[in-house]
Write a protein that holds these residues in place. Structure first.
Motif, mmCIF file in Angstrom:
data_model
loop_
_atom_site.group_PDB
_atom_site.id
_atom_site.type_symbol
_atom_site.label_atom_id
_atom_site.label_comp_id
_atom_site.label_asym_id
_atom_site.label_seq_id
_atom_site.Cartn_x
_atom_site.Cartn_y
_atom_site.Cartn_z
ATOM 1 N N THR A 151 0.847 -1.199 0.000
ATOM 2 C CA THR A 151 0.000 0.000 0.000
ATOM 3 C C THR A 151 0.877 1.242 0.000
ATOM 4 O OG1 THR A 151 -0.160 -0.075 2.414
ATOM 5 C CG2 THR A 151 -1.948 -1.088 1.147
ATOM 6 N N PHE A 152 0.388 2.301 -0.615
ATOM 7 C CA PHE A 152 1.114 3.555 -0.741
ATOM 8 C C PHE A 152 0.338 4.645 -0.013
ATOM 9 C CE2 PHE A 152 1.439 7.500 -3.421
ATOM 10 C CZ PHE A 152 2.680 7.899 -2.948
ATOM 11 N N GLN A 153 1.012 5.386 0.865
ATOM 12 C CA GLN A 153 0.378 6.456 1.624
ATOM 13 C C GLN A 153 0.904 7.795 1.111
ATOM 14 O OE1 GLN A 153 0.634 6.039 5.865
ATOM 15 N NE2 GLN A 153 -0.721 7.750 6.275
ATOM 16 N N PRO A 154 0.155 8.487 0.260
ATOM 17 C CA PRO A 154 0.633 9.715 -0.374
ATOM 18 C C PRO A 154 1.063 10.807 0.599
ATOM 19 C CG PRO A 154 -1.331 8.917 -1.483
ATOM 20 C CD PRO A 154 -1.174 8.088 -0.241
ATOM 21 N N SER A 155 0.440 10.887 1.773
ATOM 22 C CA SER A 155 0.774 11.956 2.707
ATOM 23 C C SER A 155 2.218 11.874 3.188
ATOM 24 C CB SER A 155 -0.173 11.931 3.910
ATOM 25 O OG SER A 155 -0.113 10.699 4.589
ATOM 26 N N GLU A 156 2.792 10.665 3.238
ATOM 27 C CA GLU A 156 4.185 10.520 3.665
ATOM 28 C C GLU A 156 5.136 11.079 2.611
ATOM 29 O OE1 GLU A 156 5.216 9.555 6.612
ATOM 30 O OE2 GLU A 156 3.169 9.207 7.287
#
Length: 374
Positions: free
Chosen positions: A105-110
């Protein structure tokens, strides 16, 4: 042979191997702690560290001055990635913060935190002469409000607060006058007090119910000991039970808080509880010392930067690591309300890990181009 524009001839003596070694050491320690917390995630963490080191090495050779020429594209990429979670993101526990890539999964906010540091380093340098003018401050506020607004409506209040603090640090490093800071504080402090006063009242309009309960649990942990304060109470118990040298990684002690599954997701937000319980006071001090030394190295590189944008990048990345570390450890030790922020280079999370390595890569490149003294 002519080098491409993004590359320069660097001197190996200017490469800050100390910073790289500190980051790698903390990451290796994180691999062992994550494996002890949840063995299933250890192999992924190893992959993340190896890939992150590769990203750091590659990025450190890219001329940051050339990269910042595309600062508006960097800003658009940050905003677009944050907006994408509302289109293709998956909802987990009522929040849309992640994009499922199949294998992870990819967390754009990071990633957006690093991209925003790059963008505003160039933006502030372009406004060096008028950074304290009302027009420039309004532009900065609007440009900062857009990504912050996208993060807060995910909802992700903790990341919004951390990112906002880092953006405040950037403009301070960029030359914001104390007179302007004083005027802003005269407004923000009463507003913050008013917000917190309303936030604990019934039917308040600002926070989600679970966010309000976390604040109330922090104020009155005994009343919420079996609910919102449960994890924090167990985290404090785990850290205290580790005493001086801890119970050891991967221990089978029946009295272990971790082994009793009294902390949910110990490999992420409450990873410091595992450090305290299994490595003790000594292990906790080592983790904090490594984080502090990384921040100090970033600042020292920034002091020697060839221009303002380089200084802001270094202080921004160092500030991000410092703020996130402070918040994560404060939550684990019960000094702040429960909130989800990873411990840099220690917590499990590939997006956070690789993004921070990217930030360190840019810091290293700034160090490769030091200010030339006459």
């Amino acid at each position: 042979m002519k080098l491409p524009r993004f590359a320069k001839v660097y001197h190996i003596k200017n490469y800050n191997f100390t910073l790289a070694a500190l980051v790698a050491s903390l990451s290796v320690l994180g691999i062992f702690v994550v494996g002890s917390a949840r063995e299933i995630y250890q192999s992924r963490q190893i992959f993340g560290v190896i890939f992150g080191l590769f990203v750091m090495a590659v990025v450190s050779l890219f001329d940051y001055v050339w990269v910042l020429e595309f600062y508006w594209l960097i800003y658009l990429a940050a905003v677009a990635s944050l907006g994408s979670v509302f289109v293709i993101g998956q909802t987990v526990n009522g929040a849309r913060r992640w994009i499922n890539l199949g294998f992870t999964t990819f967390q754009p906010s990071e990633l957006a935190k690093i991209l925003l540091i790059l963008f505003f380093s160039k933006f502030i340098m372009n406004h060096t002469e008028d950074i304290n003018d009302a027009a420039s401050l309004i532009k900065y506020a609007i440009l900062a409000a857009i990504p912050l607004g996208l993060i807060i409506i995910e909802p992700n209040l903790s990341t919004t607060i951390v990112t906002a603090l880092v953006l405040c640090l950037l403009i301070y490093v960029g030359g914001l006058s104390y007179r302007v800071i004083g005027k802003i504080l005269l407004v923000l402090i009463p507003a913050a007090i008013l917000f917190l006063t309303i936030a604990v009242m019934p039917n308040q309009p600002f926070l989600k119910d679970y966010q309000q309960r976390r604040i109330l649990a922090f104020i009155n942990p005994e009343e919420y000991s079996s609910d919102e304060a449960y994890q924090q109470n167990n985290s404090v118990m785990a850290i205290g039970s580790g005493k001086l040298v801890g119970k050891g990684l991967n221990n089978n002690t029946t009295t272990s808080v971790k082994n009793g599954n009294f902390i949910l997701e110990p490999q992420t937000d409450f990873i410091f509880a595992i450090v305290g319980e299994e490595l003790g006071f000594v292990g906790g001090c080592i983790v904090i010392a490594l984080l502090l030394l990384i921040v100090i190295q970033c600042i020292l590189i920034g002091i020697r930067a060839q221009d303002l944008s380089g200084r802001i990048i270094c202080c921004g990345v160092g500030g991000l690591i410092g703020v996130q570390s402070f918040v994560n450890i404060s939550v684990a030790t019960g000094l702040m309300p429960n909130t989800g922020v990873p411990l840099p280079f220690v917590s499990y999370g590939l997006t956070s890990l690789v993004s921070l390595y990217m930030g360190i890569g840019f810091v290293l490149n700034v160090g490769l181009q030091p200010k030339k003294y006459q």
